[in-house]
Motif scaffolding. Structure first.
Motif, mmCIF file in Angstrom:
data_model
loop_
_atom_site.group_PDB
_atom_site.id
_atom_site.type_symbol
_atom_site.label_atom_id
_atom_site.label_comp_id
_atom_site.label_asym_id
_atom_site.label_seq_id
_atom_site.Cartn_x
_atom_site.Cartn_y
_atom_site.Cartn_z
ATOM 1 N N ASN A 315 73.241 63.883 49.807
ATOM 2 C CA ASN A 315 72.328 62.802 50.180
ATOM 3 C C ASN A 315 71.280 63.210 51.214
ATOM 4 O OD1 ASN A 315 73.787 60.965 48.526
ATOM 5 N ND2 ASN A 315 75.301 60.723 50.171
ATOM 6 N N VAL A 316 71.361 64.449 51.663
ATOM 7 C CA VAL A 316 70.425 64.864 52.711
ATOM 8 C C VAL A 316 69.732 66.183 52.386
ATOM 9 C CG1 VAL A 316 72.265 65.966 54.065
ATOM 10 C CG2 VAL A 316 70.139 65.284 55.179
ATOM 11 N N LEU A 317 70.461 67.146 51.824
ATOM 12 C CA LEU A 317 69.920 68.489 51.623
ATOM 13 C C LEU A 317 69.373 68.632 50.200
ATOM 14 C CD1 LEU A 317 69.453 71.171 53.001
ATOM 15 C CD2 LEU A 317 71.785 71.852 52.424
ATOM 16 N N LYS A 318 68.059 68.705 50.104
ATOM 17 C CA LYS A 318 67.412 68.744 48.798
ATOM 18 C C LYS A 318 67.175 70.172 48.316
ATOM 19 C CE LYS A 318 63.445 66.728 46.361
ATOM 20 N NZ LYS A 318 62.228 65.877 46.530
ATOM 21 N N ASN A 319 66.621 71.031 49.148
ATOM 22 C CA ASN A 319 66.343 72.426 48.775
ATOM 23 C C ASN A 319 66.569 73.353 49.963
ATOM 24 O OD1 ASN A 319 65.441 72.336 45.979
ATOM 25 N ND2 ASN A 319 63.648 71.226 46.734
#
Length: 420
Positions: A315-319
């Motif tokens: 829910n927080v770390l996209k890339n």
């Protein structure tokens, strides 16, 4: 009572001037074997001894030279217009803007560890400005890189009509004398470009390749091996390593080119300061120890985040961006044969998370810059006007890597759980 001079003559005590000259002569003789020490010794030894030949006093640690002006050598009075070049300033300084003892020592070390002819400057951007001033390209090919370099290029475009292009335009527009500017690994992502591939394209058009290797200095990466013509470093970062000095360095292959750059530097007024030189000399002694630790820490921290991205932090770390994750690019490990750069970036889901994350970590200072022994975290939008506002840049320091992993992992988990 006899005068001191008479007493001195009676005992055959040499004058202070004679003593000083004797000391310097002895230093010169003793340090001949250490000249070009980097050619026969390993990096850690070179960092500590490459400037031994420049010793002027008996101090083991080079002194801080606060003087801006130096007494002339009255036995060697040669008018300025009769000098063939300005290399005499390395042994007989006149004025610190021209050169001073510790800037000379720095260039002795950088000549060895960067395997070329180095010129030291007051900052990384001062070095870049000097490069564009001296080489005076009509066209500059530049893509993602430090925003300060783009700003300097824009000044040249505004004042002198410098034309700017992307790498895709090289074959169409590049001409002899033009410059292709590459930063690899690139700021702020920490990912790598294929230097050799770009060098081949550049040289086919007669242009010059300038590589900013700040994010992966030797021993991590040696850009000469891949076709660079000019090398640039912000010495503020890993060479400085303690977040307390500004400096930059240009390295070129030809001695004559470095002499001309130094002559330009006299009038640009961009020589490194006395105190900064002292601090940088101190830092270089431990540089190899620091850069290896930082590189190892970064690789482990990136691996932890990559392994847990979709498991613990969906829910927080996209890339995540880092050279170690470019597993499909074989050139990366070839270029970074000494280890991956200690900077990487992460993209979060939204800007509110970017604002909050730096407040949740314990061992990462929320600050700009990079390369220091302390780890830094930065919401990059605070200083870079063009960057994705959901990007967080992380500069990994020399702390225990398990502490860093636990710290950042807990902060991301807290954000993740709050967003679910």
């Amino acid at each position: 009572m006899k005068s001191f001079t008479t007493f001195q003559n009676t005992l055959k005590i040499p004058s202070r001037v004679s003593i000083s000259r004797s000391i310097i002569k002895n230093f010169s003789t003793r340090s001949v074997a250490l000249h070009h020490v980097g050619k026969t010794t390993r990096l850690s030894t070179t960092l500590i001894h490459a400037d031994d030949k420049d010793n002027r006093v008996t101090d083991v640690a080079p002194p801080i030279n606060v003087s801006t002006t130096f007494r002339y050598d009255n036995e060697n009075l040669i008018p300025w217009n009769q000098r063939e070049d300005f290399t005499f300033l390395e042994t007989t300084p006149i004025y610190s803007r021209l050169g001073h003892p510790n800037s000379t020592r720095l260039e002795s070390i950088f000549n060895e560890i960067l395997d070329g002819n180095s010129v030291i400057y007051s900052s990384g951007l001062a070095a870049y400005y000097a490069a564009l001033t001296y080489f005076n390209p009509k066209r500059l090919f530049i893509e993602q890189s430090y925003h300060g370099c783009h700003s300097i290029a824009n000044i040249f475009t505004r004042n002198y009509g410098l034309k700017q292009y992307t790498f895709a335009d090289i074959e169409k527009f590049a001409q002899p004398g033009d410059i292709v500017h590459l930063e690899s690994p690139v700021n702020p992502f920490g990912t790598s470009y294929d230097i050799q591939k770009l060098a081949d394209r550049t040289h086919a058009k007669g242009a010059l390749l300038l590589v900013d290797s700040t994010f992966a200095p030797p021993p991590l990466q040696n850009v000469w091996d891949f076709g660079a013509d000019i090398v640039m470093h912000s010495a503020t970062k890993y060479f400085g390593g303690h977040s307390d000095l500004l400096s930059g360095v240009l390295v070129v292959k030809a001695l004559e080119t470095s002499k001309k750059l130094k002559e330009d530097r006299i009038y640009l007024g961009t020589n490194i300061g006395n105190l900064e030189s002292f601090l940088l000399l101190r830092s270089l002694r431990t540089y190899e120890l620091r850069i290896k630790k930082q590189s190892e820490n970064a690789e482990k921290l990136v691996k932890y985040l990559s392994d847990n991205k979709d498991v613990k932090f969906p829910n927080v770390l996209k890339n995540i961006y880092h050279s170690s994750l470019q597993t499909k690019e074989p050139f990366v490990t070839k270029q970074l044969k000494g280890g991956f750069g200690p900077v990487f970036s992460i993209i979060l889901q939204n800007t509110e998370q970017c604002k909050k994350l730096p407040t949740l970590v314990k061992y990462f200072h929320h600050a700009t810059s990079l390369g220091g022994v302390e780890s830094l975290i930065e919401w990059r939008a605070l200083t870079d006007p063009e960057i994705d506002q959901k990007l967080i840049r992380i500069s990994v320091g020399c702390e225990n890597v398990e502490d860093l992993i636990n710290d950042l992992g807990c902060a991301l988990k807290q954000l993740n759980d709050g967003a679910s």
